[in-house]
Scaffold this motif. Structure first.
Motif, PDB file in Angstrom:
ATOM      1  N   PHE A  80      46.027  51.176  54.881  1.00 32.83           N
ATOM      2  CA  PHE A  80      44.967  51.376  55.866  1.00 32.83           C
ATOM      3  C   PHE A  80      45.298  50.737  57.212  1.00 32.83           C
ATOM      4  CE2 PHE A  80      42.334  51.975  52.010  1.00 32.83           C
ATOM      5  CZ  PHE A  80      41.737  53.179  52.355  1.00 32.83           C
ATOM      6  N   LEU A  81      44.908  51.405  58.280  1.00 29.37           N
ATOM      7  CA  LEU A  81      44.975  50.867  59.636  1.00 29.37           C
ATOM      8  C   LEU A  81      43.551  50.579  60.086  1.00 29.37           C
ATOM      9  CD1 LEU A  81      47.530  53.339  61.290  1.00 29.37           C
ATOM     10  CD2 LEU A  81      48.004  51.128  60.207  1.00 29.37           C
ATOM     11  N   THR A  82      43.310  49.391  60.595  1.00 23.24           N
ATOM     12  CA  THR A  82      41.962  49.022  61.007  1.00 23.24           C
ATOM     13  C   THR A  82      41.963  48.371  62.386  1.00 23.24           C
ATOM     14  OG1 THR A  82      40.049  47.621  60.494  1.00 23.24           O
ATOM     15  CG2 THR A  82      42.192  46.843  59.756  1.00 23.24           C
ATOM     16  N   ALA A  83      40.890  48.601  63.125  1.00 21.41           N
ATOM     17  CA  ALA A  83      40.748  47.983  64.445  1.00 21.41           C
ATOM     18  C   ALA A  83      40.103  46.613  64.338  1.00 21.41           C
ATOM     19  CB  ALA A  83      39.916  48.883  65.353  1.00 21.41           C
ATOM     20  N   TYR A  84      39.693  46.229  63.125  1.00 21.18           N
ATOM     21  CA  TYR A  84      38.977  44.978  62.931  1.00 21.18           C
ATOM     22  C   TYR A  84      39.779  44.038  62.034  1.00 21.18           C
ATOM     23  CZ  TYR A  84      35.359  48.151  64.513  1.00 21.18           C
ATOM     24  OH  TYR A  84      34.664  49.079  65.225  1.00 21.18           O
ATOM     25  N   SER A  85      39.767  42.761  62.382  1.00 22.85           N
ATOM     26  CA  SER A  85      40.517  41.785  61.594  1.00 22.85           C
ATOM     27  C   SER A  85      39.638  41.046  60.589  1.00 22.85           C
ATOM     28  CB  SER A  85      41.176  40.756  62.529  1.00 22.85           C
ATOM     29  OG  SER A  85      40.198  40.105  63.317  1.00 22.85           O
ATOM     30  N   GLY A  86      38.349  41.391  60.528  1.00 20.04           N
ATOM     31  CA  GLY A  86      37.432  40.706  59.626  1.00 20.04           C
ATOM     32  C   GLY A  86      37.698  41.024  58.167  1.00 20.04           C
ATOM     33  N   GLU A  87      37.190  40.166  57.286  1.00 23.43           N
ATOM     34  CA  GLU A  87      37.408  40.328  55.848  1.00 23.43           C
ATOM     35  C   GLU A  87      36.720  41.560  55.285  1.00 23.43           C
ATOM     36  OE1 GLU A  87      39.089  38.458  53.212  1.00 23.43           O
ATOM     37  OE2 GLU A  87      40.195  38.111  55.053  1.00 23.43           O
ATOM     38  N   SER A  88      35.620  42.015  55.921  1.00 25.53           N
ATOM     39  CA  SER A  88      34.843  43.114  55.352  1.00 25.53           C
ATOM     40  C   SER A  88      35.672  44.384  55.217  1.00 25.53           C
ATOM     41  CB  SER A  88      33.597  43.394  56.194  1.00 25.53           C
ATOM     42  OG  SER A  88      33.955  43.724  57.531  1.00 25.53           O
ATOM     43  N   ASP A  89      36.444  44.725  56.256  1.00 27.91           N
ATOM     44  CA  ASP A  89      37.289  45.913  56.180  1.00 27.91           C
ATOM     45  C   ASP A  89      38.356  45.753  55.114  1.00 27.91           C
ATOM     46  OD1 ASP A  89      36.063  47.540  57.952  1.00 27.91           O
ATOM     47  OD2 ASP A  89      37.671  47.581  59.438  1.00 27.91           O
ATOM     48  N   LYS A  90      38.930  44.561  55.029  1.00 26.96           N
ATOM     49  CA  LYS A  90      39.988  44.324  54.059  1.00 26.96           C
ATOM     50  C   LYS A  90      39.457  44.434  52.628  1.00 26.96           C
ATOM     51  CE  LYS A  90      42.016  41.084  57.360  1.00 26.96           C
ATOM     52  NZ  LYS A  90      42.305  39.667  57.641  1.00 26.96           N
ATOM     53  N   VAL A  91      38.317  43.820  52.401  1.00 24.37           N
ATOM     54  CA  VAL A  91      37.720  43.860  51.062  1.00 24.37           C
ATOM     55  C   VAL A  91      37.355  45.281  50.688  1.00 24.37           C
ATOM     56  CG1 VAL A  91      35.732  43.155  49.679  1.00 24.37           C
ATOM     57  CG2 VAL A  91      36.890  41.482  51.126  1.00 24.37           C
ATOM     58  N   MET A  92      36.762  46.026  51.631  1.00 25.89           N
ATOM     59  CA  MET A  92      36.399  47.418  51.359  1.00 25.89           C
ATOM     60  C   MET A  92      37.646  48.241  51.054  1.00 25.89           C
ATOM     61  SD  MET A  92      34.029  49.686  51.026  1.00 25.89           S
ATOM     62  CE  MET A  92      32.564  49.075  51.866  1.00 25.89           C
ATOM     63  N   GLY A  93      38.712  48.005  51.830  1.00 29.55           N
ATOM     64  CA  GLY A  93      39.940  48.744  51.594  1.00 29.55           C
ATOM     65  C   GLY A  93      40.518  48.480  50.222  1.00 29.55           C
ATOM     66  N   PHE A  94      40.588  47.222  49.838  1.00 24.80           N
ATOM     67  CA  PHE A  94      41.132  46.889  48.529  1.00 24.80           C
ATOM     68  C   PHE A  94      40.219  47.391  47.405  1.00 24.80           C
ATOM     69  CE2 PHE A  94      43.474  43.463  50.907  1.00 24.80           C
ATOM     70  CZ  PHE A  94      44.725  44.021  50.707  1.00 24.80           C
ATOM     71  N   SER A  95      38.930  47.506  47.681  1.00 27.86           N
ATOM     72  CA  SER A  95      38.004  47.977  46.651  1.00 27.86           C
ATOM     73  C   SER A  95      38.232  49.439  46.301  1.00 27.86           C
ATOM     74  CB  SER A  95      36.547  47.769  47.098  1.00 27.86           C
ATOM     75  OG  SER A  95      36.191  48.686  48.108  1.00 27.86           O
ATOM     76  N   VAL A  96      38.803  50.222  47.221  1.00 24.87           N
ATOM     77  CA  VAL A  96      39.087  51.631  46.911  1.00 24.87           C
ATOM     78  C   VAL A  96      40.548  51.828  46.507  1.00 24.87           C
ATOM     79  CG1 VAL A  96      37.257  52.468  48.423  1.00 24.87           C
ATOM     80  CG2 VAL A  96      39.575  52.275  49.325  1.00 24.87           C
TER      81      VAL A  96
END
Length: 230
Positions: A80-96
């Protein structure tokens, strides 16, 4: 593979980023398929694609939704490529089922290094595993190390390669407690960058195994220390 080349699907709604990624990846000898949104990425997903690079913030269908749909059909890694460095995007990405993520703006060199690392981990599937333990039994689970498959009471369980690697690591080292960092280094083969990556994969793995995190049957938690199997 497609046409004897490693094939990568790139999905991003920004044309400039798609063009840069195509140039970078093709310069390394990869075949590249492009999509301008999540829906198109799902439509172009195929069994001969070796890696999906998905932007998160895309129209029609975001990267998370597209990745989840692709993961239900194929086992190729998700990046995944994300514009945000927060944990929420990372956690959501790993959850899928994400295998890695990278924050924009990114270094071209870092992106290529991560792509190569993901593909290298995928190729480990073909390597010979230790002959001393081809079949591991864990209750009603059977982990076939040579076939790299998992069954429960004879019924196959569809795991991603990362999930399988975590389970294989634990079952081959019964009663040994692995910290989050140790699991990350063993499976990802690099220094840990996020505890959430391992935690989300453990959560997904337990769900697929039918395990209860409060009273786990298979993967046990040593609080403050890590995970293990009996």
């Amino acid at each position: 593979m497609r046409n004897n080349q490693t094939c990568i699907l790139v999905a991003d709604d920004e044309n400039e980023i798609r063009e840069v990624l195509c140039l970078l990846l093709r310069s390394e000898g990869y075949e590249v398929v492009t999509a301008c949104n999540g829906r198109e990425a799902v439509e172009r997903a195929a069994a001969d694609i070796d890696l999906y690079i998905l932007d998160i913030n895309m129209p029609e269908q975001n990267g998370f939704m597209a990745g989840a749909e692709i993961r239900r059909r194929y086992d190729a890694p998700l990046f995944f490529l994300t514009a945000y460095s927060g944990e929420s995007d990372k956690v959501m990405g790993f959850s899928v089922g994400a295998d890695d993520y990278l924050v924009k703006p990114f270094s071209n060199i870092e992106l290529l290094m991560r792509v190569k690392a993901i593909l290298r981990r995928g190729r480990i599937k073909t390597e010979t595993l230790p002959e001393c333990s081809e079949i591991c039994l864990l209750g009603d689970l059977t982990v076939d190390l040579n076939g790299q498959s998992v069954t429960r009471s004879g019924e196959p369980i569809n795991l991603t390669y990362t999930e399988y690697k975590i389970l294989a690591l634990l079952v081959q080292n019964r009663k040994k407690i692995f910290s989050l960092e140790h699991i990350y280094q063993s499976v990802w083969e690099e220094n840990a960058i996020s505890d959430s990556a391992v935690m989300m994969h453990i959560k997904n793995l337990r769900k697929k195994l039918g395990d209860n995190s409060r009273e786990p049957k298979y993967i046990k938690t040593a609080w403050g220390r890590g995970y293990y199997v009996d």
